[in-house]
Structures are given as C-alpha cells and as structure tokens.
Design a protein around this motif. Structure first.
Motif, short mmCIF file in Angstrom:
data_model
loop_
_atom_site.label_atom_id
_atom_site.label_comp_id
_atom_site.label_asym_id
_atom_site.label_seq_id
_atom_site.Cartn_x
_atom_site.Cartn_y
_atom_site.Cartn_z
N ASP A 148 0.82 -1.21 0.00
CA ASP A 148 0.00 0.00 0.00
C ASP A 148 0.86 1.27 0.00
O ASP A 148 0.44 2.30 -0.53
CB ASP A 148 -0.93 0.01 1.21
N LEU A 149 2.04 1.17 0.59
CA LEU A 149 2.96 2.32 0.62
C LEU A 149 3.80 2.42 -0.65
O LEU A 149 4.61 3.34 -0.77
CB LEU A 149 3.87 2.22 1.84
N GLY A 150 3.62 1.49 -1.58
CA GLY A 150 4.32 1.55 -2.85
C GLY A 150 5.65 0.84 -2.89
O GLY A 150 6.37 0.94 -3.89
N ALA A 151 5.99 0.10 -1.83
CA ALA A 151 7.26 -0.64 -1.81
C ALA A 151 7.07 -2.01 -2.47
O ALA A 151 5.95 -2.50 -2.62
CB ALA A 151 7.75 -0.81 -0.39
N VAL A 152 8.16 -2.62 -2.86
CA VAL A 152 8.16 -3.98 -3.39
C VAL A 152 8.81 -4.89 -2.35
O VAL A 152 10.02 -4.80 -2.11
CB VAL A 152 8.92 -4.08 -4.72
N PRO A 153 8.04 -5.76 -1.69
CA PRO A 153 8.64 -6.69 -0.74
C PRO A 153 9.51 -7.72 -1.46
O PRO A 153 9.08 -8.28 -2.48
CB PRO A 153 7.43 -7.37 -0.08
N ILE A 154 10.69 -7.95 -0.94
CA ILE A 154 11.58 -9.01 -1.43
C ILE A 154 11.55 -10.09 -0.35
O ILE A 154 12.17 -9.95 0.70
CB ILE A 154 13.01 -8.51 -1.66
N ILE A 155 10.83 -11.16 -0.61
CA ILE A 155 10.58 -12.19 0.40
C ILE A 155 11.53 -13.36 0.19
O ILE A 155 11.75 -13.80 -0.93
CB ILE A 155 9.12 -12.69 0.29
N ASN A 156 12.09 -13.85 1.28
CA ASN A 156 12.94 -15.03 1.21
C ASN A 156 12.78 -15.82 2.50
O ASN A 156 12.33 -15.28 3.52
CB ASN A 156 14.42 -14.63 1.01
#
Length: 391
Positions: A148-156
């Motif tokens: 919602d804040l416009g970030a791209v989560p990088i999940i690992n």
C-alpha cells in the motif's frame, strides 16, 4: 498416464485464452525468482538480468499492478562470496552463507529498483511464521502495508535461523504461501524450465509441454522432477505442490523459463513458452469461503448500524461492537451476531477477547489510551470477514 494428462490440459492453448493478456490483467502479482537466474555457476550475481527484471517490475506497477518478489539466491550468492566449495553444505555453513548472501541480495534489489523510483523491502520468513496465527497476521499486515505504501517486498526464507523443522525447504512453496497471504491473483515461477511436461524433457524426447492445466489430477500431482541447474533446489514436484496451494486460494500460477533479458515482458507479449494453472474462483471468494467454514471460538455482538454496514461490505469498528462472548486470541475465528442473536457471518479477530471487550463501543481514536498501545482501527477488517449476505 500421458493420455490422462493431455485430457486434463490440452497441448494447444485453449480457444479464447490469451496467456499474455491474462497475465497483464493481474492486480497483485507475486514473482518467484530461482537461484540459477540470479547467480551464475561461479557464484556471481547476474546484474544485467536483474536490471531487466527491475524494468519488468516497474512496467507492471506502471500498469496498476502491485508486485511482490520471492527471491532465492542468498545461499548461492553467500557461498560464492565466502569461497565455499560446490555441493551440499552442512546446515551451519548454509546458514552462514545465507547471512552473507542476504545482505548482498537486498542491496542488489535496492540498487536495480531505485532508478525506477521503487523502494525495496526485505522480508524474511520461516514456515513457523505462516503456521503460527499471530505471526501470520503480523506478517500479512506488514506485507500489505508495504504494498500500500508503494514498496516492493523481497521475500525469502530466513535461512540464517530456520532449521529443518521450521523450513519450507524451497521457495516455490514459500511463493505460493506468500501469494495466498497477500490474496494475489497471479503467481509467476521464473525457473530453469519452461513449464510442466508429460515427462522429463531432458530424458524423454517425446515429452510435451502442457500450456494450460485447469485441474491437478492425481497423475499430475504424482509427477516429480529433479533440479537440473546445479544451483536451484526445487524440481517439478515442488512446483506442482505450489500450484495446488495457489489454486486452493484462487490464484493462477505460471511456470516459465526466466533466463531471458526481460522475462515478464516476454510473458506479457506471449513470447514465453509456459504452463498456466488456472483456478475456478478468485482469491477473495476463496478466502471468504475458508473463513466462513472455520469453527468459531466466540462471538461479536454488534448493533443495528454495524450490522447494516457489514452487509454493505464495511469493516467492524469498535463503536459498533456491543459485547464480546468467549475467550479467544488475536486471529481467532469469531461469530458475528446481531442483538437478536442471529449470526451474520464469521470474522478473524484483530484483537484478543480481553482487548476486544475494552474496545467495545469506543471510537477508534480512543483505543490507544484504553489499551495502552496504538490499536488497530478495526475489530475485524472487511477482508478478514465472511458475511452471509456477501457469499
């Protein structure tokens, strides 16, 4: 077996199904990146490929989609930096490699996304984070807030602390779980294979790729493959397992070979051979059905105004809560009842029963002084409820 697979998934694309257009219509897209795409056999990061992926992510976001990435590569990158030998690593060395590699991986994503005005956020998970109710809700809230804040989560996977008992073990299934957590409508597995085949194409020259799978039959579920790159860990078995998870949550999943310069652009333009697994329902309807089928542990009694708001698709706010019945923790399934005792639906509680009672009838801006900490605005968010009139 092959004949059964072909009946389930025609070997030619179905009439009226546009794979590229279907991908472009996704509103929340989770993309899983395999180790072999990010790190070459020498252990070095493939910078040019990663820049192309960043351009693809930026294009999807410009088209209105939210994007989260599930990235392998921390152990492969870390072992190269540490100069560890090829082959299986003992757990403690794998965790050490991950600790080093995670720093480099996060920095690399941040650097390639920044020129597009995109902020990258690192999110490390273990199996326990999605199986424990409270940790699952906290992780879901964090991921949704980042988007919602416009970030791209990088999940690992958090390989630095995960043991065998709390590991996913492969990022295909982690990606599927992330897709369900976020209620994504598209899951893309960028891999070193271009789809699901009737047999291992490296061993059987007659093997044929299945472009569309609408049902995972026992024959498909029984298919298994071994990794062929020497860098990645997941085989076709883990991808089919990921598809099962994704489809249960109403999320379509594609498997495609990702080692081209702009893999997501190629998929959008129908230039990427792939296999699509197509669900029969949406992520939202799947979640509502799941919530409605849970055994409740208590009840929220709501006033007439709240009941009307809930039927219109609103969230349950503290002001509309008249009483709380039962003892339950945060995230528990709780029945929603009107003052006459009629059940309106089921909600996942944003507060435990003790704090919900304190919040009942109060305005949202009063919660911090009442609870002693900044409270959540809703007793239950509309995404976490199944109201009978909505079903």
């Amino acid at each position: 077996m092959v004949a059964q697979l072909i009946r389930t998934a025609p070997l030619e694309a179905e009439a009226g199904f546009d794979p590229g257009g279907f991908f472009r219509s996704g509103r929340l897209i989770v993309v899983k990146i395999g180790s072999a795409l990010l790190v070459d056999r020498s252990g070095a990061l493939r910078q040019d490929w990663l820049k192309g992926l960043a351009a693809d992510v930026a294009a999807l976001r410009a088209g209105g989609a939210q994007v989260a990435l599930v990235s392998s590569g921390s152990i492969a990158l870390g072992r190269g930096i540490l100069g560890l030998a090829k082959g299986p690593l003992p757990l403690e060395r794998a965790q050490a490699a991950a600790a080093v590699g995670q720093i480099g991986l996060a920095r690399a994503y941040s650097e390639v996304l920044a020129p597009h005005g995109i902020v990258a956020a690192q999110v490390l998970l273990t199996l326990g984070d999605t199986h424990d109710r409270r940790r699952y809700l906290n992780g879901r809230s964090t991921l949704k807030t980042l988007l919602d804040l416009g970030a791209v989560p990088i999940i690992n996977e958090n390989d630095t602390v995960a043991t065998d008992e709390i590991r996913y073990g492969d990022n295909d299934r982690l990606a599927a779980q992330a897709a369900l957590t976020l209620e994504a409508d598209r899951l893309i597995l960028l891999s070193d294979v271009d789809g699901l085949y009737t047999a291992n194409p490296n061993l059987d020259p007659t093997a044929r790729r299945l472009p569309v799978i609408r049902e995972i039959t026992p024959e498909i579920a029984a298919m298994a493959g071994d990794p062929v790159s020497g860098v990645s860990k997941g085989g076709m078995k883990t991808k089919v397992m990921a598809a099962q998870t994704a489809l249960q949550g109403g999320c379509a999943m594609a498997i495609l070979k990702g080692d081209v310069e702009r893999p997501l652009l190629a998929l959008a333009e129908n230039r990427a051979p792939c296999s699509w697994f197509l669900p029969t329902h949406t992520p939202q309807s799947a979640r509502k059905r799941w919530i409605s089928g849970l055994k409740t542990e208590g009840a929220f009694i709501v006033d007439a105004g709240a009941a009307r708001a809930l039927k219109r698709g609103g969230s349950l706010l503290p002001a509309g809560l008249k009483a709380v019945q039962g003892v339950f923790g945060r995230g528990a399934p709780v029945a929603i009842q009107d003052e006459a005792g009629a059940q309106l639906g089921v909600a996942l509680a944003a507060y435990d029963s003790v704090e919900a009672r304190k919040a009942a009838g109060r305005q949202s801006d009063e919660l911090e002084s009442i609870l002693g900490h900044p409270g959540r605005t809703e007793i239950s968010h509309r995404d976490d409820m199944a109201i009978w009139s909505e079903s």
